[in-house]
Design an enzyme around this catalytic site. Structure first.
Site, mmCIF file in Angstrom:
data_model
loop_
_atom_site.group_PDB
_atom_site.id
_atom_site.type_symbol
_atom_site.label_atom_id
_atom_site.label_comp_id
_atom_site.label_asym_id
_atom_site.label_seq_id
_atom_site.Cartn_x
_atom_site.Cartn_y
_atom_site.Cartn_z
ATOM 1 N N ASP A 11 0.852 -1.181 0.000
ATOM 2 C CA ASP A 11 0.000 0.000 0.000
ATOM 3 C C ASP A 11 0.892 1.236 0.000
ATOM 4 O OD1 ASP A 11 -2.098 -1.708 0.096
ATOM 5 O OD2 ASP A 11 -2.743 -1.207 2.129
ATOM 6 N N ASP A 132 -15.054 -3.093 -1.553
ATOM 7 C CA ASP A 132 -14.652 -2.755 -0.189
ATOM 8 C C ASP A 132 -15.925 -2.510 0.605
ATOM 9 O OD1 ASP A 132 -12.016 -2.814 -1.103
ATOM 10 O OD2 ASP A 132 -12.107 -0.713 -1.690
#
Length: 244
Positions: A11, A132
């Site tokens: 990330d 998500d």
């Protein structure tokens, strides 16, 4: 799908490799200032894929950490999937041309499903959808917004589109090391014919073993692991053995 693929997560925030808790940008732990070297480490550990997210891009709605992504691509030969801030065909094409194997559409998939359909037609086998979820409902814009759309409803929109995978993340568990939301992940996988990649909450080898057990007979094909790998809670060799 007997063997599950483990996708180490890289990330990117401000050019560095970080892990967030529950998607909060203010709650970031920096693990490396050299994304290319980190990517090389994961390849040398035996992983066959990388999962990369441009966190700044997810919030901004456009790529922000492009230099870091290019550094990753320059340092590995294994396939890389990339999400975060990719919102149009030109952006998808540019990243695929740069060497990304699979582009992940998240907010764009929820807000502009036609883009997914067009992208799958233009780039078959190279488009994934990121779902998500917060309490079972789709979140967008770097998880800053939560919609009224159930996760399964979004997944079903793309059943016949040719999406290569659905990446399902439970936001409430992401980065918390408390275990995957196995129930919701299995429920989603049982609704779909598209392969599902589990994400959010892996904290131990036991979590991977539990996933392996419930994944049998479903369309679950892999799992994303972040903080637990960086913290050493999950050993790469042990993780690969657990999912074999």
């Amino acid at each position: 799908m007997s063997r599950l693929t483990l996708y180490p997560a890289i990330d990117l925030k401000d050019g560095q490799c970080v892990r967030l808790r529950r998607g909060e940008m203010a709650d970031a732990t920096v693990y490396s200032s050299d994304p290319g070297a980190q990517a090389r480490t994961w390849q040398e550990s035996g992983f066959s894929w990388l999962h990369v997210v441009d966190l700044n891009g997810a919030f901004a709605g456009r790529p922000v950490n492009a230099d870091a992504v290019r550094s990753i691509l320059a340092n590995v030969s294994i396939p890389v999937q990339l999400g975060g801030g990719i919102r149009d065909i030109a952006g998808i094409a540019a990243w695929l041309e740069a060497g990304i194997t699979r582009v992940i559409l998240g907010s764009a998939a929820a807000k502009n499903p036609a883009l997914v359909l067009e992208a799958c037609a233009l780039f078959p086998g190279h488009i994934a959808v990121g779902i998500d979820a917060r309490d079972g409902f789709v979140a967008t814009e770097g998880w800053a917004e939560t919609s009224s759309m159930p996760s399964a409803e979004l997944g079903l929109l793309f059943e016949d589109a040719g999406v290569s995978a659905i990446i399902y993340t439970d936001i409430g568990r992401d980065g918390m090391l408390t275990g995957l939301n196995l129930e919701q992940t299995v429920d989603l996988a049982n609704c779909l014919t598209t392969p599902v990649i589990a994400s959010g909450g892996v904290g131990s080898l036991a979590d991977l073993t539990a996933l392996k057990q419930v994944a049998a007979g479903t369309r679950i094909e892999g799992v994303i692991v972040g903080r637990a790998l960086y913290d050493g809670r999950v050993d790469p060799a042990g993780a690969l053995a657990a999912l074999a």
